[in-house]
Design a protein around this motif. Structure first.
Motif, PDB file in Angstrom:
ATOM      1  N   ALA A  36      -6.670-100.003 -21.127  1.00 41.46           N
ATOM      2  CA  ALA A  36      -5.019-100.359 -20.128  1.00 41.46           C
ATOM      3  C   ALA A  36      -3.411-100.645 -21.027  1.00 41.46           C
ATOM      4  O   ALA A  36      -2.617 -99.653 -19.960  1.00 41.46           O
ATOM      5  N   SER A  37      -3.801-100.821 -21.511  1.00 36.30           N
ATOM      6  CA  SER A  37      -2.434-100.784 -22.606  1.00 36.30           C
ATOM      7  C   SER A  37      -1.622 -99.865 -22.691  1.00 36.30           C
ATOM      8  O   SER A  37      -0.380 -99.478 -23.571  1.00 36.30           O
ATOM      9  N   GLY A  38      -2.274 -98.821 -23.227  1.00 31.84           N
ATOM     10  CA  GLY A  38      -2.536 -96.921 -23.712  1.00 31.84           C
ATOM     11  C   GLY A  38      -2.036 -98.077 -25.502  1.00 31.84           C
ATOM     12  O   GLY A  38      -2.088 -96.489 -26.270  1.00 31.84           O
ATOM     13  N   ASP A  39      -2.714 -98.981 -26.303  1.00 33.35           N
ATOM     14  CA  ASP A  39      -2.872 -98.963 -27.934  1.00 33.35           C
ATOM     15  C   ASP A  39      -3.650 -97.967 -28.116  1.00 33.35           C
ATOM     16  O   ASP A  39      -4.304 -97.499 -29.156  1.00 33.35           O
ATOM     17  N   PHE A  40      -5.566 -97.720 -27.297  1.00 31.22           N
ATOM     18  CA  PHE A  40      -6.088 -96.856 -27.281  1.00 31.22           C
ATOM     19  C   PHE A  40      -6.047 -96.013 -26.313  1.00 31.22           C
ATOM     20  O   PHE A  40      -5.501 -95.979 -25.467  1.00 31.22           O
ATOM     21  N   ASP A  41      -5.852 -94.651 -26.930  1.00 29.16           N
ATOM     22  CA  ASP A  41      -6.057 -93.219 -25.881  1.00 29.16           C
ATOM     23  C   ASP A  41      -7.459 -93.391 -24.996  1.00 29.16           C
ATOM     24  O   ASP A  41      -7.690 -93.028 -24.645  1.00 29.16           O
ATOM     25  N   ALA A  42      -8.574 -94.033 -25.763  1.00 24.31           N
ATOM     26  CA  ALA A  42     -10.399 -93.306 -25.257  1.00 24.31           C
ATOM     27  C   ALA A  42     -10.454 -95.188 -25.641  1.00 24.31           C
ATOM     28  O   ALA A  42     -10.323 -95.517 -26.693  1.00 24.31           O
ATOM     29  N   GLY A  43     -11.809 -95.259 -24.781  1.00 21.63           N
ATOM     30  CA  GLY A  43     -13.011 -96.453 -25.132  1.00 21.63           C
ATOM     31  C   GLY A  43     -14.007 -95.762 -25.078  1.00 21.63           C
ATOM     32  O   GLY A  43     -14.332 -95.555 -24.214  1.00 21.63           O
ATOM     33  N   LEU A  44     -15.373 -96.469 -26.071  1.00 23.19           N
ATOM     34  CA  LEU A  44     -16.849 -96.084 -26.122  1.00 23.19           C
ATOM     35  C   LEU A  44     -16.916 -97.628 -25.629  1.00 23.19           C
ATOM     36  O   LEU A  44     -17.340 -98.873 -27.250  1.00 23.19           O
ATOM     37  N   LEU A  45     -17.203 -97.803 -24.593  1.00 21.08           N
ATOM     38  CA  LEU A  45     -17.714 -99.368 -24.588  1.00 21.08           C
ATOM     39  C   LEU A  45     -19.159-100.214 -23.992  1.00 21.08           C
ATOM     40  O   LEU A  45     -18.989 -98.988 -23.283  1.00 21.08           O
ATOM     41  N   ARG A  46     -18.911-101.405 -23.716  1.00 20.51           N
ATOM     42  CA  ARG A  46     -20.940-101.622 -23.213  1.00 20.51           C
ATOM     43  C   ARG A  46     -20.521-101.644 -21.428  1.00 20.51           C
ATOM     44  O   ARG A  46     -19.768-101.762 -21.057  1.00 20.51           O
ATOM     45  N   TYR A  47     -21.330-101.111 -21.275  1.00 24.86           N
ATOM     46  CA  TYR A  47     -21.785-101.005 -19.446  1.00 24.86           C
ATOM     47  C   TYR A  47     -22.658-101.925 -19.171  1.00 24.86           C
ATOM     48  O   TYR A  47     -24.148-101.332 -20.092  1.00 24.86           O
ATOM     49  N   PRO A  48     -22.864-102.196 -18.180  1.00 20.84           N
ATOM     50  CA  PRO A  48     -22.063-102.161 -17.248  1.00 20.84           C
ATOM     51  C   PRO A  48     -20.886-103.316 -17.565  1.00 20.84           C
ATOM     52  O   PRO A  48     -21.196-104.396 -18.549  1.00 20.84           O
ATOM     53  N   VAL A  49     -19.651-102.963 -17.507  1.00 18.40           N
ATOM     54  CA  VAL A  49     -18.669-104.196 -17.387  1.00 18.40           C
ATOM     55  C   VAL A  49     -18.770-105.272 -16.608  1.00 18.40           C
ATOM     56  O   VAL A  49     -18.572-105.136 -16.062  1.00 18.40           O
ATOM     57  N   SER A  50     -18.053-106.703 -17.249  1.00 21.68           N
ATOM     58  CA  SER A  50     -18.822-107.431 -16.379  1.00 21.68           C
ATOM     59  C   SER A  50     -17.255-108.300 -15.853  1.00 21.68           C
ATOM     60  O   SER A  50     -17.226-109.060 -14.807  1.00 21.68           O
ATOM     61  N   GLU A  51     -16.108-107.919 -16.047  1.00 21.67           N
ATOM     62  CA  GLU A  51     -14.897-108.400 -15.514  1.00 21.67           C
ATOM     63  C   GLU A  51     -14.180-107.041 -14.667  1.00 21.67           C
ATOM     64  O   GLU A  51     -14.620-105.990 -14.982  1.00 21.67           O
ATOM     65  N   ALA A  52     -13.308-107.263 -13.281  1.00 20.41           N
ATOM     66  CA  ALA A  52     -12.671-106.053 -12.758  1.00 20.41           C
ATOM     67  C   ALA A  52     -12.585-105.337 -13.700  1.00 20.41           C
ATOM     68  O   ALA A  52     -11.299-105.830 -14.306  1.00 20.41           O
ATOM     69  N   THR A  53     -12.320-103.834 -13.909  1.00 18.66           N
ATOM     70  CA  THR A  53     -11.506-103.383 -14.326  1.00 18.66           C
ATOM     71  C   THR A  53     -10.191-101.456 -13.772  1.00 18.66           C
ATOM     72  O   THR A  53     -11.196-101.818 -12.628  1.00 18.66           O
ATOM     73  N   GLY A  54      -9.768-101.270 -13.735  1.00 16.24           N
ATOM     74  CA  GLY A  54      -8.438-100.947 -13.532  1.00 16.24           C
ATOM     75  C   GLY A  54      -8.703 -98.960 -13.340  1.00 16.24           C
ATOM     76  O   GLY A  54      -8.062 -98.265 -13.367  1.00 16.24           O
ATOM     77  N   LEU A  55      -9.319 -99.600 -15.466  1.00 15.51           N
ATOM     78  CA  LEU A  55      -9.833 -98.223 -15.830  1.00 15.51           C
ATOM     79  C   LEU A  55     -10.824 -97.140 -15.360  1.00 15.51           C
ATOM     80  O   LEU A  55     -11.760 -97.563 -14.639  1.00 15.51           O
ATOM     81  N   ASP A  56     -10.705 -96.166 -15.599  1.00 13.14           N
ATOM     82  CA  ASP A  56     -11.505 -95.182 -15.993  1.00 13.14           C
ATOM     83  C   ASP A  56     -13.316 -95.113 -16.457  1.00 13.14           C
ATOM     84  O   ASP A  56     -12.912 -95.290 -17.535  1.00 13.14           O
ATOM     85  N   ILE A  57     -13.867 -95.375 -15.701  1.00 16.27           N
ATOM     86  CA  ILE A  57     -15.327 -96.481 -16.632  1.00 16.27           C
ATOM     87  C   ILE A  57     -16.189 -94.518 -16.658  1.00 16.27           C
ATOM     88  O   ILE A  57     -16.871 -94.529 -15.331  1.00 16.27           O
ATOM     89  N   ILE A  58     -16.667 -93.800 -17.272  1.00 15.20           N
ATOM     90  CA  ILE A  58     -17.953 -92.268 -17.021  1.00 15.20           C
ATOM     91  C   ILE A  58     -18.557 -93.066 -17.822  1.00 15.20           C
ATOM     92  O   ILE A  58     -18.715 -92.858 -19.060  1.00 15.20           O
ATOM     93  N   PRO A  59     -20.360 -93.467 -17.367  1.00 15.48           N
ATOM     94  CA  PRO A  59     -21.276 -93.675 -18.438  1.00 15.48           C
ATOM     95  C   PRO A  59     -21.556 -92.493 -19.720  1.00 15.48           C
ATOM     96  O   PRO A  59     -22.158 -91.068 -18.366  1.00 15.48           O
ATOM     97  N   VAL A  60     -21.867 -92.463 -20.354  1.00 19.59           N
ATOM     98  CA  VAL A  60     -22.004 -91.524 -20.863  1.00 19.59           C
ATOM     99  C   VAL A  60     -23.282 -91.083 -21.968  1.00 19.59           C
ATOM    100  O   VAL A  60     -23.832 -90.694 -22.700  1.00 19.59           O
ATOM    101  N   GLU A  61     -24.272 -92.403 -22.125  1.00 19.89           N
ATOM    102  CA  GLU A  61     -25.345 -92.888 -22.767  1.00 19.89           C
ATOM    103  C   GLU A  61     -25.644 -94.199 -22.426  1.00 19.89           C
ATOM    104  O   GLU A  61     -25.414 -94.824 -21.712  1.00 19.89           O
ATOM    105  N   LYS A  62     -27.330 -94.152 -21.334  1.00 20.46           N
ATOM    106  CA  LYS A  62     -28.186 -94.270 -20.887  1.00 20.46           C
ATOM    107  C   LYS A  62     -28.755 -95.455 -22.115  1.00 20.46           C
ATOM    108  O   LYS A  62     -29.141 -94.852 -23.041  1.00 20.46           O
ATOM    109  N   ASP A  63     -29.460 -96.689 -21.807  1.00 19.53           N
ATOM    110  CA  ASP A  63     -30.779 -97.661 -22.806  1.00 19.53           C
ATOM    111  C   ASP A  63     -30.501 -98.962 -22.141  1.00 19.53           C
ATOM    112  O   ASP A  63     -30.824 -98.335 -20.892  1.00 19.53           O
TER     113      ASP A  63
END
Length: 298
Positions: free
Chosen positions: A137-164
């Motif tokens: 969100a701050s621009g420090d990272f160009d992209a992120g690979l994070l755990r989904y679903p996220v527990s907090e509201a976010t304005g980021l574009d979240i695109i699931p890429v791996e099911k588990d």
């Protein structure tokens, strides 16, 4: 002095013929002659000598030719670099990733990305889902690979890429590890090693929800941040844990993993690509395309 004039000068120097040079430059001869004269006037020297025998380079022209060629070469490099950067074929890509992405996704992604885009400087930084979201969100990272679903509201574009899915990790000495089938409710009386709520709120909440759906509250004895750490603590005999199934790809001493028969009580989980909603560098878009290919997503 303009690059156009340098290009005309080099072409004329190589042909020593105004008509041929004009043809190569796709222009008529009079404008070429005028442009060369303006270049000579701006430099204050005569680049060409003209007589009945034809056109030849002056001493100043001979001295200037190599520098003019270098200037055109460097100008071409500037154009090529800027165009490649704008199209996402070179530059820098800083990715934040969660630890469990190293079991499957990162080993599959990195070789393909480096092979396809060798001019992109790929920087990988391990972190937690919460921290990755903040830094994307701050621009420090160009992209992120994070755990989904996220527990907090976010304005980021979240695109699931791996099911588990969540599986049980038990000490090899635990009698439950010997059972051919295991349900989550079978762990009700066991001490739990789970995720620390402050650093990993998403997985902590999902584990708590799964246990509640199975009819019990887990007896939490130890907490950690990374799935690998949880598994190590389980191997040390401190308790059982629910971890992403992808973690089972790594060897774990004294730990037995078991799928759970009552999967209906388990929430769906996975890894998602996080991008800034408006500031997405071209290199990050290249990453998104490769992840879509790996995940068979549209």
């Amino acid at each position: 002095m303009e690059l156009r004039q340098l290009r005309q000068f080099v072409t004329l120097a190589e042909t020593l013929n105004y008509r041929q040079a004009a043809e190569q430059l796709h222009m008529s001869q009079p404008p070429l002659s005028q442009s060369i004269r303006r270049l000579e006037d701006s430099l204050g020297v005569q680049l060409f000598e003209r007589d009945r025998r034809g056109t030849s380079l002056s001493a100043a022209g001979i001295a200037a030719l190599e520098s003019a060629r270098l200037a055109l070469h460097h100008a071409g490099q500037v154009q090529a670099v800027s165009q490649a950067t704008a199209s996402g074929e070179r530059g820098r890509l800083h990715i934040g990733f969660i630890g469990s992405a190293t079991f499957s996704m990162i080993p599959a992604l990195v070789p393909i990305f480096r092979s396809r885009f060798p001019a992109i400087d790929l920087v990988l930084t391990e972190s937690t889902t919460r921290e990755i979201g903040m830094r994307v969100a701050s621009g420090d990272f160009d992209a992120g690979l994070l755990r989904y679903p996220v527990s907090e509201a976010t304005g980021l574009d979240i695109i699931p890429v791996e099911k588990d899915m969540l599986v049980a990790a038990l000490p090899a000495t635990n009698p439950l590890a010997q059972l051919p089938a295991l349900a989550l409710r079978d762990l009700a009386g066991e001490p739990f090693v789970t995720y620390r709520a402050g650093e990993v709120p998403g997985l902590h909440a999902l584990v708590m929800l799964a246990c509640q759906n199975a009819g019990f509250m887990p007896q939490i004895k130890q907490q950690a941040v990374q799935a690998q750490t949880l598994v190590s603590l389980v191997g040390a005999g401190l308790g059982v844990a629910l971890v992403p199934a992808v973690v089972t790809k790594a060897a774990a001493a004294n730990v037995v993993f078991r799928s759970l028969s009552d999967a209906q009580v388990l929430p769906s989980i996975g890894i998602a690509l996080a991008l800034h909603p408006t500031k997405q560098p071209a290199t990050a878009l290249q990453l998104r395309q490769i992840l879509r290919e790996l995940s068979n997503l549209p």
